[in-house]
Design a protein around this motif. Structure first.
Motif, PDB file in Angstrom:
ATOM      1  N   ALA A  22       0.821  -1.215   0.000  1.00 35.17           N
ATOM      2  CA  ALA A  22       0.000   0.000   0.000  1.00 35.17           C
ATOM      3  C   ALA A  22       0.858   1.271   0.000  1.00 35.17           C
ATOM      4  O   ALA A  22       0.325   2.376   0.127  1.00 35.17           O
ATOM      5  CB  ALA A  22      -0.921  -0.005   1.220  1.00 35.17           C
ATOM      6  N   ALA A 170      -8.897   6.510  -1.123  1.00 34.46           N
ATOM      7  CA  ALA A 170      -7.970   5.697  -1.921  1.00 34.46           C
ATOM      8  C   ALA A 170      -7.796   6.292  -3.317  1.00 34.46           C
ATOM      9  O   ALA A 170      -6.680   6.346  -3.844  1.00 34.46           O
ATOM     10  CB  ALA A 170      -8.477   4.258  -2.014  1.00 34.46           C
ATOM     11  N   ASP A 173      -5.737   9.513  -3.032  1.00 36.04           N
ATOM     12  CA  ASP A 173      -4.326   9.219  -2.777  1.00 36.04           C
ATOM     13  C   ASP A 173      -3.669   8.426  -3.911  1.00 36.04           C
ATOM     14  O   ASP A 173      -2.491   8.097  -3.833  1.00 36.04           O
ATOM     15  CB  ASP A 173      -4.177   8.444  -1.468  1.00 36.04           C
ATOM     16  CG  ASP A 173      -4.581   9.269  -0.263  1.00 36.04           C
ATOM     17  OD1 ASP A 173      -4.654  10.512  -0.374  1.00 36.04           O
ATOM     18  OD2 ASP A 173      -4.827   8.665   0.798  1.00 36.04           O
ATOM     19  N   ASP A 175      -4.099   5.349  -4.670  1.00 36.14           N
ATOM     20  CA  ASP A 175      -3.706   4.032  -4.167  1.00 36.14           C
ATOM     21  C   ASP A 175      -4.032   2.944  -5.186  1.00 36.14           C
ATOM     22  O   ASP A 175      -4.924   3.101  -6.024  1.00 36.14           O
ATOM     23  CB  ASP A 175      -4.471   3.702  -2.871  1.00 36.14           C
ATOM     24  CG  ASP A 175      -4.025   4.552  -1.702  1.00 36.14           C
ATOM     25  OD1 ASP A 175      -2.899   5.080  -1.737  1.00 36.14           O
ATOM     26  OD2 ASP A 175      -4.814   4.688  -0.757  1.00 36.14           O
TER      27      ASP A 175
END
Length: 189
Positions: A22, A170, A173, A175
């Motif tokens: 992650a 998410a 960001d 991700d």
């Protein structure tokens, strides 16, 4: 550290890999509102007894490394996380119950993200199905989850961990997103 329960050691290693995947370093999540939810069912064998028989001199020193209830707390303390640290034991459903608890905590604002996972390691040889007093072992050696032909389960072991956070966070960001959990629930079975 050398005497830590193998289940705790395996979960710590796997959780660290999930954080790496992650792109979350220990420095990046230090002091954050991150929860830790671990599904764990105590195995039938007792690590304390195994340790006492193999190395009695160190058995008492190993107490912090073999207390099941601190699996989540150990990771949380080590990384200085400020969210909840919860160990979940619902037998076979422990991992799913841990995911549900983590999702609920994020949704309710108890934490902003969570490390969630489960561990089950068999340290001793498994007993044959004829010696199983609970009578949940499959009579034909096959597990057929959610199948009308299901007639029991089979023992297994493994360890898994992942990082959960709200989808909008998410995406913001950037991700890596492997899946989206749209809902979860618990019941008595």
């Amino acid at each position: 550290a050398a005497l830590i329960d193998p289940a705790q050691r395996m979960f710590l290693m796997t959780a660290w890999s999930a954080l790496e995947d992650a792109c979350l370093s220990a420095k990046k999540i230090d002091g954050t509102d991150t929860g830790v939810y671990v599904g764990y069912t105590s195995p039938t064998e007792n690590y304390s007894e195994i340790l006492a028989q193999s190395d009695p001199e160190y058995a008492d020193r190993a107490i912090p490394g073999k207390v099941n209830s601190i699996i989540a707390s150990r990771l949380s303390y080590w990384l200085n996380l400020k969210g909840p640290a919860v160990m979940v034991d619902t037998a076979c459903s422990s991992s799913l119950a841990a995911v549900h608890a983590a999702c609920s905590a994020i949704h309710q604002g108890d934490c902003k993200q969570a490390i969630v996972g489960s561990v089950k390691i068999n340290l001793m040889p498994l007993v044959s199905s004829g010696e199983n007093s609970v009578s949940v072992i499959s009579t034909d050696g096959s597990t057929r989850t959610f199948d009308v032909k299901a007639n029991g389960t089979n023992p297994g072991e493994g360890v898994a961990a992942l990082v959960l956070k709200p989808l909008n966070e998410a995406e913001k960001d950037k991700d890596r997103i492997y899946a989206v959990i749209k809902g979860s629930a618990l019941n008595q079975d």
